[in-house]
Design a protein around this motif. Structure first.
Motif, PDB file in Angstrom:
ATOM      1  N   ARG A   1       0.831  -1.210   0.000  1.00 48.40           N
ATOM      2  CA  ARG A   1       0.000   0.000   0.000  1.00 48.40           C
ATOM      3  C   ARG A   1       0.862   1.256   0.000  1.00 48.40           C
ATOM      4  N   MET A   2       1.909   1.236   0.819  1.00 47.56           N
ATOM      5  CA  MET A   2       2.779   2.405   0.900  1.00 47.56           C
ATOM      6  C   MET A   2       3.593   2.592  -0.374  1.00 47.56           C
ATOM      7  N   LEU A   3       4.065   1.510  -0.976  1.00 47.80           N
ATOM      8  CA  LEU A   3       4.774   1.622  -2.256  1.00 47.80           C
ATOM      9  C   LEU A   3       3.847   2.190  -3.332  1.00 47.80           C
ATOM     10  N   ASP A   4       2.620   1.701  -3.351  1.00 50.26           N
ATOM     11  CA  ASP A   4       1.634   2.190  -4.311  1.00 50.26           C
ATOM     12  C   ASP A   4       1.363   3.680  -4.123  1.00 50.26           C
ATOM     13  N   ALA A   5       1.451   4.129  -2.875  1.00 46.81           N
ATOM     14  CA  ALA A   5       1.237   5.545  -2.553  1.00 46.81           C
ATOM     15  C   ALA A   5       2.521   6.368  -2.688  1.00 46.81           C
ATOM     16  N   LYS A   6       3.566   5.739  -3.227  1.00 51.33           N
ATOM     17  CA  LYS A   6       4.846   6.414  -3.522  1.00 51.33           C
ATOM     18  C   LYS A   6       5.636   6.838  -2.293  1.00 51.33           C
ATOM     19  N   HIS A   7       5.485   6.122  -1.193  1.00 51.04           N
ATOM     20  CA  HIS A   7       6.305   6.391  -0.017  1.00 51.04           C
ATOM     21  C   HIS A   7       7.736   5.915  -0.274  1.00 51.04           C
ATOM     22  N   THR A   8       8.678   6.515   0.414  1.00 48.95           N
ATOM     23  CA  THR A   8      10.073   6.103   0.282  1.00 48.95           C
ATOM     24  C   THR A   8      10.337   4.859   1.123  1.00 48.95           C
ATOM     25  N   TYR A   9      11.434   4.176   0.791  1.00 49.92           N
ATOM     26  CA  TYR A   9      11.830   3.007   1.577  1.00 49.92           C
ATOM     27  C   TYR A   9      11.995   3.395   3.040  1.00 49.92           C
TER      28      TYR A   9
ATOM     29  N   VAL B   1      10.120   1.566   6.079  1.00 49.57           N
ATOM     30  CA  VAL B   1      10.853   0.893   7.164  1.00 49.57           C
ATOM     31  C   VAL B   1      10.404   1.453   8.507  1.00 49.57           C
ATOM     32  N   GLU B   2      10.304   2.769   8.598  1.00 47.47           N
ATOM     33  CA  GLU B   2       9.925   3.413   9.853  1.00 47.47           C
ATOM     34  C   GLU B   2       8.515   3.011  10.281  1.00 47.47           C
TER      35      GLU B   2
ATOM     36  N   THR C   1      14.554  -3.904   4.107  1.00 43.63           N
ATOM     37  CA  THR C   1      14.622  -3.435   2.723  1.00 43.63           C
ATOM     38  C   THR C   1      14.486  -4.600   1.748  1.00 43.63           C
ATOM     39  N   ALA C   2      14.893  -5.797   2.161  1.00 46.98           N
ATOM     40  CA  ALA C   2      14.724  -6.981   1.306  1.00 46.98           C
ATOM     41  C   ALA C   2      13.238  -7.286   1.114  1.00 46.98           C
TER      42      ALA C   2
END
Length: 103
Positions: free
Chosen positions: A51-59, A63-64, A70-71
Motif C-alpha cells: 500500500r505504501m509503495l503504491d502511494a509512492k512512499h520512500t523506503y 521501514v519506519e 529493505t529486502a
C-alpha cells in the motif's frame, strides 16, 4: 495468470476456504487457527508495504512505519511491478471500499 506451480488441490482448498469467509471476525478466527502470530503479522506487513509503495512512499518511510526490511520491501515492489497483480487487485478494491465509505 497465476503461477501454475502454486495450483494444486490443497492450494485450491485454501483459496476456497478464504473465499467462504463472510466477515472480518471470521477472517480473524480462521487466520488465528491457520497461521502463527508471526506469519499473520508478516502477511499484514507485506500488504502495508504494498500500500505504501503504491502511494509512492520512500523506503525509509516504509521501514519506519512497518519495520519491514529493505529486502522485504524490494520483494513486494518486484511483485507490484512484475507479479501476478494480486497486490494491485486488492489495493484497488481497498481504495474503492474506502472511497465508498467516505461518501
Amino acid at each position: 495468470m497465476t503461477n501454475p506451480k502454486l495450483r494444486d488441490e490443497l492450494s485450491e482448498q485454501l483459496c476456497e476456504a478464504v473465499l467462504s469467509l463472510g466477515s472480518v471476525e471470521e477472517c480473524y478466527q480462521f487466520f488465528e487457527d491457520i497461521c502463527t502470530v508471526s506469519e499473520l503479522k508478516a502477511l499484514s506487513q507485506r500488504l502495508e508495504v504494498a500500500r505504501m509503495l503504491d502511494a509512492k512512499h520512500t523506503y525509509d518511510d516504509i521501514v519506519e512505519r512497518t519495520g519491514a526490511s529493505t529486502a522485504t520491501i524490494s520483494r513486494v515492489k518486484r511483485c507490484l511491478n512484475y507479479g501476478a497483480d494480486g497486490y494491485k487487485l486488492i489495493l484497488e478494491r481497498l481504495k474503492a471500499k474506502q472511497a465508498k465509505e467516505l461518501e
